[in-house]
Design a protein around this motif. Structure first.
Motif, PDB file in Angstrom:
ATOM      1  N   ASP A 192       0.912  -1.365   0.078  1.00 15.98           N
ATOM      2  CA  ASP A 192       0.109  -0.010  -0.080  1.00 15.98           C
ATOM      3  C   ASP A 192       1.118   1.313   0.020  1.00 15.98           C
ATOM      4  O   ASP A 192       0.606   2.119  -0.612  1.00 15.98           O
ATOM      5  CB  ASP A 192      -0.792   0.001   1.252  1.00 15.98           C
ATOM      6  CG  ASP A 192      -2.047  -0.967   1.241  1.00 15.98           C
ATOM      7  OD1 ASP A 192      -2.219  -1.486  -0.153  1.00 15.98           O
ATOM      8  OD2 ASP A 192      -2.996  -1.156   2.250  1.00 15.98           O
ATOM      9  N   ILE A 193       1.934   1.097   0.743  1.00 12.93           N
ATOM     10  CA  ILE A 193       2.939   2.375   1.034  1.00 12.93           C
ATOM     11  C   ILE A 193       4.357   1.958   0.741  1.00 12.93           C
ATOM     12  O   ILE A 193       4.347   0.929   1.459  1.00 12.93           O
ATOM     13  CB  ILE A 193       2.274   3.266   2.292  1.00 12.93           C
ATOM     14  CG1 ILE A 193       3.278   4.805   2.286  1.00 12.93           C
ATOM     15  CG2 ILE A 193       2.651   2.332   3.425  1.00 12.93           C
ATOM     16  CD1 ILE A 193       2.630   5.593   3.162  1.00 12.93           C
ATOM     17  N   GLN A 195       7.819   2.504   2.450  1.00 15.95           N
ATOM     18  CA  GLN A 195       8.640   3.212   3.623  1.00 15.95           C
ATOM     19  C   GLN A 195      10.155   2.820   3.867  1.00 15.95           C
ATOM     20  O   GLN A 195      10.554   1.766   3.401  1.00 15.95           O
ATOM     21  CB  GLN A 195       7.689   3.134   4.777  1.00 15.95           C
ATOM     22  CG  GLN A 195       6.355   3.560   4.850  1.00 15.95           C
ATOM     23  CD  GLN A 195       5.482   3.226   6.153  1.00 15.95           C
ATOM     24  OE1 GLN A 195       5.399   1.986   6.345  1.00 15.95           O
ATOM     25  NE2 GLN A 195       4.946   4.052   6.801  1.00 15.95           N
ATOM     26  N   SER A 203       4.108   2.112  -5.448  1.00 14.58           N
ATOM     27  CA  SER A 203       3.300   1.376  -4.372  1.00 14.58           C
ATOM     28  C   SER A 203       1.834   1.326  -4.720  1.00 14.58           C
ATOM     29  O   SER A 203       1.304   1.952  -5.938  1.00 14.58           O
ATOM     30  CB  SER A 203       3.032   2.397  -3.018  1.00 14.58           C
ATOM     31  OG  SER A 203       2.487   3.594  -3.135  1.00 14.58           O
ATOM     32  N   MET A 234      -6.975   3.647   2.693  1.00 11.24           N
ATOM     33  CA  MET A 234      -5.923   2.821   2.937  1.00 11.24           C
ATOM     34  C   MET A 234      -5.409   3.151   4.352  1.00 11.24           C
ATOM     35  O   MET A 234      -4.803   2.484   5.096  1.00 11.24           O
ATOM     36  CB  MET A 234      -4.399   2.679   2.135  1.00 11.24           C
ATOM     37  CG  MET A 234      -4.853   2.212   0.754  1.00 11.24           C
ATOM     38  SD  MET A 234      -3.256   2.522  -0.280  1.00 11.24           S
ATOM     39  CE  MET A 234      -3.828   1.509  -1.727  1.00 11.24           C
ATOM     40  N   LYS A 236      -3.024   5.042   5.163  1.00 10.65           N
ATOM     41  CA  LYS A 236      -1.414   5.037   5.345  1.00 10.65           C
ATOM     42  C   LYS A 236      -1.106   6.313   5.095  1.00 10.65           C
ATOM     43  O   LYS A 236       0.130   6.610   5.639  1.00 10.65           O
ATOM     44  CB  LYS A 236      -1.156   4.111   4.272  1.00 10.65           C
ATOM     45  CG  LYS A 236      -1.487   2.550   4.515  1.00 10.65           C
ATOM     46  CD  LYS A 236      -0.731   2.074   5.820  1.00 10.65           C
ATOM     47  CE  LYS A 236      -1.342   0.681   6.202  1.00 10.65           C
ATOM     48  NZ  LYS A 236      -0.808  -0.384   5.052  1.00 10.65           N
ATOM     49  N   TYR A 237      -1.902   7.149   4.440  1.00 11.04           N
ATOM     50  CA  TYR A 237      -1.340   8.557   3.851  1.00 11.04           C
ATOM     51  C   TYR A 237      -1.961   9.636   4.692  1.00 11.04           C
ATOM     52  O   TYR A 237      -3.106   9.284   5.340  1.00 11.04           O
ATOM     53  CB  TYR A 237      -1.525   8.691   2.622  1.00 11.04           C
ATOM     54  CG  TYR A 237      -0.864   7.592   1.409  1.00 11.04           C
ATOM     55  CD1 TYR A 237       0.316   8.033   1.237  1.00 11.04           C
ATOM     56  CD2 TYR A 237      -1.550   6.487   1.050  1.00 11.04           C
ATOM     57  CE1 TYR A 237       1.116   6.724   0.309  1.00 11.04           C
ATOM     58  CE2 TYR A 237      -0.825   5.431   0.379  1.00 11.04           C
ATOM     59  CZ  TYR A 237       0.512   5.856   0.280  1.00 11.04           C
ATOM     60  OH  TYR A 237       1.343   4.830  -0.818  1.00 11.04           O
ATOM     61  N   ASN A 255       4.581  10.621   5.197  1.00  6.83           N
ATOM     62  CA  ASN A 255       3.466   9.873   4.219  1.00  6.83           C
ATOM     63  C   ASN A 255       2.425  10.682   3.491  1.00  6.83           C
ATOM     64  O   ASN A 255       1.446  10.373   3.214  1.00  6.83           O
ATOM     65  CB  ASN A 255       2.471   9.071   5.286  1.00  6.83           C
ATOM     66  CG  ASN A 255       1.625   9.897   6.282  1.00  6.83           C
ATOM     67  OD1 ASN A 255       2.000  11.172   6.392  1.00  6.83           O
ATOM     68  ND2 ASN A 255       0.762   9.219   7.188  1.00  6.83           N
ATOM     69  N   TYR A 385      -0.457  13.336  -1.295  1.00  3.72           N
ATOM     70  CA  TYR A 385      -2.001  12.960  -0.758  1.00  3.72           C
ATOM     71  C   TYR A 385      -2.774  14.336  -1.028  1.00  3.72           C
ATOM     72  O   TYR A 385      -3.966  14.043  -1.060  1.00  3.72           O
ATOM     73  CB  TYR A 385      -1.654  12.700   0.840  1.00  3.72           C
ATOM     74  CG  TYR A 385      -2.960  11.992   1.538  1.00  3.72           C
ATOM     75  CD1 TYR A 385      -3.889  11.074   0.688  1.00  3.72           C
ATOM     76  CD2 TYR A 385      -3.537  12.716   2.357  1.00  3.72           C
ATOM     77  CE1 TYR A 385      -4.608  10.556   1.323  1.00  3.72           C
ATOM     78  CE2 TYR A 385      -4.900  12.225   3.001  1.00  3.72           C
ATOM     79  CZ  TYR A 385      -5.262  11.285   2.326  1.00  3.72           C
ATOM     80  OH  TYR A 385      -6.699  10.547   2.983  1.00  3.72           O
TER      81      TYR A 385
END
Length: 516
Positions: A192-193, A195, A203, A234, A236-237, A255, A385
């Motif tokens: 998903d992301i 890092q 991603s 997600m 995640k962001y 992020n 984002y």
């Protein structure tokens, strides 16, 4: 086009864009190898893929500088190729067109070479699938660059040989579908992301964000909303608190960044570092000061009460930069601004080397690179984002009779970033009023990020944007006319296919309308 790159040439480009914590790009080849001896290990396949990143669209001329072809800015060096693009007088032989085309197709060719050979590499199926997904995203990104500049383009299905001609162009819709198909294949096999050591690789979030962008530009608003919402869901962001520092090395692993171009911390050349500072930093820092923001853009930033300068009681014409949206000071330098311990002054307006408008670009200017004695090491953000939120909000708004809470929440999250802290949008906006508000947010939030030109092309407002008279401000506060520009709506909504490629194709490649 006769693409003449070999496998060996791919391996020369490993000294790539990274920083101290961008270690995935530090896996360099220790030697040059022939095609016959390559593809023998997972490490070699990864090295080859790392080399593809070199061909991502150039942040300087082909991304940041595109704001000079809108109402956001004008170029300083009017005698250079960007001067004719801004003025509306470019011809199909303009070097920018060829540079963009060559880089994109060099990257695409390497993706096709990878697909031919990845089956030979001893890797687990899962690792092979993920690496293939990474390359599929990169291929999609190359095509998305060509699509938004030039419309439908050739889509070769194999690496072209030395004298093999480029196939005919596909339609804009078919090019779009090809890109979306690549992204849909890549997303399920990617995390998903990204890092830590893998930051900077594609991603699933990057796949959906790029899909949202392209669907938005294609006016496929339902697809754009769904793709953007996948990124949002997600979890995640998020938005980085400090807008100004988002474009500095301190934030390079945050992020908010979904996909970027990465550089070494101590770059030795243009493969390891960028030329953003050299191109755009003010002369007082040692840069070329090549982009001049317009008065129209400066005036578009609201006051801290969220109202325009024509409506707000906080606006003081004698102190025009006081009480303004903090994103203005984070993006633009004006007479008396300080940067890297220097005071920016505009006493040499329009002399051919300094600002033409009394303003210069601050965003992405790294004060630690004062003197521009080195290539820059700040990573350049291609997708973040905040754009996803704005795309979601506008795409959703276009499908509703009136904006709902989800639209408001997405826009207000950006306005109320901790370092920006503007009031939320007024309640009760109509669909049309919300559209206007979101478009303004996109213009200001994403200034100098290579977005605004393509937004206006999508809206079919580039002509109105470009043909506004360009104004600037003198050190004494006097506003003055800089220039009037031309725009041919029958031609200028797309860049030309490079003239050289048209000639080489012997009639196979067809030029965009009304280019010479």
């Amino acid at each position: 086009m006769k693409i003449k790159y070999s496998i060996t040439a791919c391996l020369l480009i490993m000294a790539l864009f990274t920083s101290c914590n961008d270690s995935f790009l530090e896996r360099m080849p220790t030697d040059q190898q022939s095609d016959g001896s390559f593809w023998k290990s997972a490490a070699e396949a990864e090295e080859f893929v790392n080399g593809i990143y070199l061909f991502l669209v150039e942040p300087e001329n082909h991304t940041i500088m595109t704001d000079c072809y809108t109402d956001n800015a004008v170029p300083v060096h009017v005698g250079a190729e960007q001067g004719s693009l801004s003025a509306g007088t470019a011809v199909s032989g303009n070097p920018h067109f060829k540079q963009l085309w060559d880089a994109a197709y060099a990257g695409i060719r390497r993706c096709l070479v990878f697909y031919q050979h990845i089956g030979e590499v001893p890797m687990s199926d899962a690792d092979k699938a993920e690496l293939t997904g990474e390359v599929q995203f990169l291929e999609a990104f190359f095509y998305s660059t060509l699509l938004k500049y030039m419309g439908g383009v050739p889509v070769p299905d194999h690496p072209l040989a030395l004298r093999e001609p480029m196939p005919a162009r596909t339609s804009e819709e078919d090019t779009y579908k090809y890109i979306v198909d690549l992204l849909d294949k890549a997303a399920p096999v990617l995390p998903d992301i990204r890092q830590d050591d893998d930051h900077g690789k594609p991603s699933a979030g990057a796949c959906y964000a790029l899909k949202a962008r392209l669907a938005f530009y294609a006016h496929k608003y339902d697809e754009a909303e769904k793709a953007a919402k996948k990124v949002m869901d997600m979890g995640k962001y998020g938005l980085y608190d400090d807008y100004a520092n988002l474009f500095q090395p301190v934030a390079e692993t945050c992020n908010e960044i979904i996909f970027d171009r990465e550089y070494l911390e101590n770059p030795k050349n243009s493969r390891e570092g960028s030329r953003i500072g050299l191109f755009f930093a003010p002369i007082v820092m040692g840069g070329w000061e090549a982009l001049s923001p317009t008065q129209d853009m400066v005036d578009a930033y609201p006051c801290t009460d969220g109202k325009s300068i024509s409506e707000s009681s906080l606006y003081d014409p004698a102190h025009p930069f006081a009480n303004r949206d903090p994103r203005l000071a984070a993006s633009v330098l004006w007479n008396g601004s300080t940067i890297a311990g220097h005071t920016y002054t505009t006493g040499s307006i329009g002399d051919g080397n300094h600002t033409r408008t009394g303003y210069s670009m601050r965003k992405y200017m790294n004060p630690d690179n004062d003197g521009i004695n080195n290539y820059d090491w700040t990573n350049f953000i291609f997708i973040r984002y905040a754009e996803v939120l704005l795309t979601y909000a506008e795409a959703r708004n276009e499908q509703l009779a009136a904006p709902d809470k989800a639209v408001y929440d997405a826009v207000n999250a950006i306005r109320q970033r901790k370092s920006v802290n503007l009031p939320g949008l007024a309640s009760g906006l109509s669909k049309d009023e919300m559209r206007t508000a979101i478009r303004l947010e996109r213009r200001l939030e994403l200034a100098f990020e290579g977005i605004h030109l393509f937004d206006t092309r999508s809206y079919k407002t580039t002509e109105a944007a470009v043909t506004k008279p360009v104004y600037g401000m003198r050190p004494n506060g006097e506003k003055f006319l800089v220039e009037n520009r031309k725009f041919n709506p029958a031609r200028d909504y797309l860049w030309a296919i490079p003239l050289e490629e048209i000639d080489l194709s012997k009639g196979v490649l067809k030029q965009n309308p009304n280019w010479d």
